[in-house]
Write a protein that holds these residues in place. Structure first.
Motif, PDB file in Angstrom:
ATOM      1  N   LEU A 270       0.832  -1.205   0.000  1.00 49.86           N
ATOM      2  CA  LEU A 270       0.000   0.000   0.000  1.00 49.86           C
ATOM      3  C   LEU A 270       0.863   1.250   0.000  1.00 49.86           C
ATOM      4  CD1 LEU A 270      -2.906  -0.841   2.459  1.00 49.86           C
ATOM      5  CD2 LEU A 270      -3.100  -0.264   0.057  1.00 49.86           C
ATOM      6  N   TYR A 271       1.843   1.274   0.870  1.00 48.57           N
ATOM      7  CA  TYR A 271       2.728   2.437   0.949  1.00 48.57           C
ATOM      8  C   TYR A 271       3.416   2.661  -0.397  1.00 48.57           C
ATOM      9  CZ  TYR A 271       6.317   5.654   2.547  1.00 48.57           C
ATOM     10  OH  TYR A 271       7.132   6.745   2.691  1.00 48.57           O
ATOM     11  N   GLY A 272       3.919   1.588  -0.993  1.00 50.23           N
ATOM     12  CA  GLY A 272       4.620   1.691  -2.268  1.00 50.23           C
ATOM     13  C   GLY A 272       3.725   2.205  -3.382  1.00 50.23           C
ATOM     14  N   VAL A 273       2.495   1.718  -3.448  1.00 47.23           N
ATOM     15  CA  VAL A 273       1.554   2.181  -4.476  1.00 47.23           C
ATOM     16  C   VAL A 273       1.219   3.654  -4.263  1.00 47.23           C
ATOM     17  CG1 VAL A 273      -0.839   1.991  -5.290  1.00 47.23           C
ATOM     18  CG2 VAL A 273       0.565  -0.064  -5.050  1.00 47.23           C
ATOM     19  N   ILE A 274       0.899   4.026  -3.042  1.00 49.24           N
ATOM     20  CA  ILE A 274       0.483   5.401  -2.759  1.00 49.24           C
ATOM     21  C   ILE A 274       1.615   6.389  -2.996  1.00 49.24           C
ATOM     22  CG2 ILE A 274      -0.258   6.959  -0.899  1.00 49.24           C
ATOM     23  CD1 ILE A 274      -2.006   4.571   0.118  1.00 49.24           C
ATOM     24  N   HIS A 275       2.840   5.996  -2.710  1.00 46.57           N
ATOM     25  CA  HIS A 275       3.995   6.886  -2.876  1.00 46.57           C
ATOM     26  C   HIS A 275       4.792   6.581  -4.144  1.00 46.57           C
ATOM     27  CE1 HIS A 275       3.088   7.625   1.374  1.00 46.57           C
ATOM     28  NE2 HIS A 275       3.559   8.808   1.114  1.00 46.57           N
ATOM     29  N   ASP A 276       4.160   5.984  -5.133  1.00 47.79           N
ATOM     30  CA  ASP A 276       4.821   5.594  -6.383  1.00 47.79           C
ATOM     31  C   ASP A 276       4.925   6.797  -7.325  1.00 47.79           C
ATOM     32  OD1 ASP A 276       5.940   4.066  -8.422  1.00 47.79           O
ATOM     33  OD2 ASP A 276       4.029   3.257  -9.082  1.00 47.79           O
ATOM     34  N   GLY A 277       6.028   7.498  -7.251  1.00 49.51           N
ATOM     35  CA  GLY A 277       6.284   8.607  -8.175  1.00 49.51           C
ATOM     36  C   GLY A 277       5.228   9.700  -8.107  1.00 49.51           C
ATOM     37  N   ILE A 278       4.661  10.030  -9.258  1.00 46.52           N
ATOM     38  CA  ILE A 278       3.686  11.124  -9.333  1.00 46.52           C
ATOM     39  C   ILE A 278       2.273  10.605  -9.558  1.00 46.52           C
ATOM     40  CG2 ILE A 278       5.388  12.827 -10.113  1.00 46.52           C
ATOM     41  CD1 ILE A 278       4.293  12.354 -12.977  1.00 46.52           C
ATOM     42  N   GLN A 279       1.981   9.424  -9.045  1.00 45.79           N
ATOM     43  CA  GLN A 279       0.685   8.784  -9.267  1.00 45.79           C
ATOM     44  C   GLN A 279      -0.485   9.545  -8.658  1.00 45.79           C
ATOM     45  OE1 GLN A 279       0.212   5.790 -11.097  1.00 45.79           O
ATOM     46  NE2 GLN A 279       2.298   6.288 -11.686  1.00 45.79           N
ATOM     47  N   PHE A 280      -0.335  10.047  -7.452  1.00 43.19           N
ATOM     48  CA  PHE A 280      -1.447  10.660  -6.738  1.00 43.19           C
ATOM     49  C   PHE A 280      -1.090  12.091  -6.328  1.00 43.19           C
ATOM     50  CE2 PHE A 280      -1.849   6.045  -5.901  1.00 43.19           C
ATOM     51  CZ  PHE A 280      -3.082   5.845  -6.511  1.00 43.19           C
ATOM     52  N   SER A 281      -1.857  13.035  -6.823  1.00 45.41           N
ATOM     53  CA  SER A 281      -1.567  14.443  -6.544  1.00 45.41           C
ATOM     54  C   SER A 281      -1.618  14.793  -5.056  1.00 45.41           C
ATOM     55  CB  SER A 281      -2.484  15.369  -7.358  1.00 45.41           C
ATOM     56  OG  SER A 281      -3.841  15.098  -7.100  1.00 45.41           O
ATOM     57  N   PRO A 282      -2.495  14.166  -4.215  1.00 45.94           N
ATOM     58  CA  PRO A 282      -2.469  14.489  -2.790  1.00 45.94           C
ATOM     59  C   PRO A 282      -1.134  14.199  -2.109  1.00 45.94           C
ATOM     60  CG  PRO A 282      -4.533  13.438  -3.326  1.00 45.94           C
ATOM     61  CD  PRO A 282      -3.650  13.315  -4.541  1.00 45.94           C
ATOM     62  N   VAL A 283      -0.386  13.223  -2.631  1.00 51.99           N
ATOM     63  CA  VAL A 283       0.941  12.942  -2.076  1.00 51.99           C
ATOM     64  C   VAL A 283       1.874  14.089  -2.434  1.00 51.99           C
ATOM     65  CG1 VAL A 283       2.928  11.371  -2.157  1.00 51.99           C
ATOM     66  CG2 VAL A 283       0.599  10.437  -2.160  1.00 51.99           C
TER      67      VAL A 283
END
Length: 193
Positions: free
Chosen positions: A120-133
């Protein structure tokens, strides 16, 4: 005989240990069937339903065989559920409950996919995938509705593993996503595989 370790070194090590706990916890899980096991026993061991194990493995019945590799649902820690809930809140704020469940489902589907990191952490923090990150809105607390949407998405893993992407076409354009197959549209989000 013990060397003195500077207090700052201990503090730094503790901070690192607690800063990245989610990176190694909820990962795509598998289980190799052993002789004498049943789907019921395996599901009970992992705290999931037998129906979910069957759905994750496209099984119409409970037949399994020794040596068979079964996919299991992602089982997040408390901090990972919070992280996913905050992402859902930031990504789907103003969207319907169904839209929030769908956003959480995309993240869980990515953990299961070979195309993305397997945590989960890896997907959510995967590069520029999610603008909220990128913009920091993921750090804001999740609403009760977003938390409930995450719980529902977790409970229904395996029943709809199609969508791996979503976007709001009014806010973003992507030639990459335009080549993907649309699975559904919920509110302002288009979901694709």
């Amino acid at each position: 005989m013990f060397k003195k370790i500077p207090l700052a070194g201990i503090a730094a090590a503790c901070m690192l240990a607690f800063a990245f706990p989610a990176a190694i916890s909820a990962q795509a899980n598998t289980h190799t069937v052993q002789k004498g096991e049943s789907i019921y026993k395996i599901a009970k061991e992992y705290g999931v339903s037998t129906h979910q194990v069957q759905a994750m493995n496209n099984k119409s019945n409970a037949s399994i065989f020794p040596g068979e590799e079964l996919k299991l649902p992602v089982i997040p820690s408390k901090s990972e559920k919070d992280l996913l809930s905050r992402l859902v809140e930031a990504e789907a704020k103003g969207e319907s409950y169904a839209g929030k469940v769908a956003v959480a489902t995309v993240v869980l589907n990515r953990v299961e996919s070979d195309l993305f990191p397997n945590s989960l952490y890896g997907v959510i923090h995967d590069g520029i995938q999610f603008s909220p990150v990128l913009n920091g809105t993921i750090n804001q607390p999740a609403s009760a509705e977003s938390k409930q949407a995450v719980d529902e998405a977790l409970a229904y893993q395996g029943y709809g593993r199609e969508s791996l992407f979503f976007y709001n076409p009014d806010k973003a354009q992507s030639s990459y996503l335009s080549s993907k197959e649309v699975t559904t549209v919920i509110g302002d989000h288009v979901f694709l595989r």
